[in-house]
Scaffold this motif. Structure first.
Motif, mmCIF file in Angstrom:
data_model
loop_
_atom_site.group_PDB
_atom_site.id
_atom_site.type_symbol
_atom_site.label_atom_id
_atom_site.label_comp_id
_atom_site.label_asym_id
_atom_site.label_seq_id
_atom_site.Cartn_x
_atom_site.Cartn_y
_atom_site.Cartn_z
ATOM 1 N N ASP A 187 27.669 16.546 0.338
ATOM 2 C CA ASP A 187 26.720 15.593 -0.238
ATOM 3 C C ASP A 187 27.285 14.807 -1.418
ATOM 4 O OD1 ASP A 187 26.977 17.781 -1.850
ATOM 5 O OD2 ASP A 187 24.856 17.880 -2.390
ATOM 6 N N LYS A 188 28.608 14.845 -1.602
ATOM 7 C CA LYS A 188 29.187 14.159 -2.752
ATOM 8 C C LYS A 188 29.735 12.794 -2.353
ATOM 9 C CE LYS A 188 30.604 18.497 -4.948
ATOM 10 N NZ LYS A 188 29.679 18.455 -6.087
ATOM 11 N N ASN B 134 29.561 9.658 1.571
ATOM 12 C CA ASN B 134 29.910 11.078 1.544
ATOM 13 C C ASN B 134 31.170 11.320 2.354
ATOM 14 O OD1 ASN B 134 27.630 11.520 0.053
ATOM 15 N ND2 ASN B 134 26.417 12.333 1.743
#
Length: 194
Positions: free
Chosen positions: A179-180, A170
């Motif tokens: 949260d990517k 992340n």
DNA sequence: CGGGAGATGGGCT
DNA sequence: GCCCATCTCCCGA
């Protein structure tokens, strides 16, 4: 120039792909003070869709306009009153995506980097963060929107990084869309931001 | 060592 | 006036 600079077509690809393939390439700045360079070891992708952390997510403004321009240019912005961050514009003109360069492995001009950053720093602390590397490389607002295929600031082919050596995690230091899995780094490299 | 507060100024509401 | 894709220093352990 006696080396293979990365050309326009190299940058015109989706931003996640560019963030990965930039790992291992060499960033060079031929400034009035001297030459500095370093291998890119950590990047992050910032996307135009579903990514509120991206400066371009709310549309084009004066500040982020370069992100919407042609790929292969530098998007340099000022942050926290003291620091600059260096990005490579990606995708195609009009989209608004870029790759943040978060850490370098110093190669050329380490003494100049120390002069700019402060002599007391260890070599692993010269370019291990987006603000640090801009300071060490002498990158500031003057470099915003420069084309990255010729001096003073350019990227050239460097080390090949195998897929298995790329760690995905992340993104760091943001307050939205944390949260990517859009951070890419060379596994166990000692020059990472963390 | 690790964590946290503070510095600092441009952009946007 | 508040937010921010950061860094450094200082403190306690």
């Amino acid at each position: 120039m006696d080396f293979n600079t990365l050309d326009h077509l190299f940058y015109q690809k989706n931003t996640v792909s560019l963030a990965k393939v930039l790992l291992g390439s060499l960033l060079v700045n031929e400034s009035d003070e001297g030459i500095t360079s370093g291998f890119i070891v950590e990047t992050e992708a910032y996307l135009s869709k579903n990514d509120p952390a991206c400066h371009a997510s709310k549309g084009k403004t004066k500040r982020n306009a370069v992100m919407f321009g042609p790929p292969g240019r530098a998007y340099v912005y000022f942050i926290y009153g003291n620091y600059y961050c260096f990005n490579v514009v990606s995708a195609v003109e009009g989209i608004g995506e870029a790759v943040l360069v978060r850490a370098l492995e110093p190669i050329t001009g380490v003494e100049l980097m120390k002069k700019r950053r402060g002599d007391h720093h260890k070599i692993t602390n010269l370019t291990s963060g987006p603000g640090k590397l801009c300071s060490a490389m002498g990158i500031d607002r003057k470099y915003n929107n420069v084309v990255l295929n010729k001096p003073p600031l350019y990227l050239i082919e460097g080390r090949t990084v195998k897929r298995s050596r790329i760690e995905i995690s992340n993104r760091i230091g943001i307050t939205q869309a944390t949260d990517k899995p859009l951070r890419f780094s060379i596994k166990d490299n000692p020059f990472l931001s963390r």
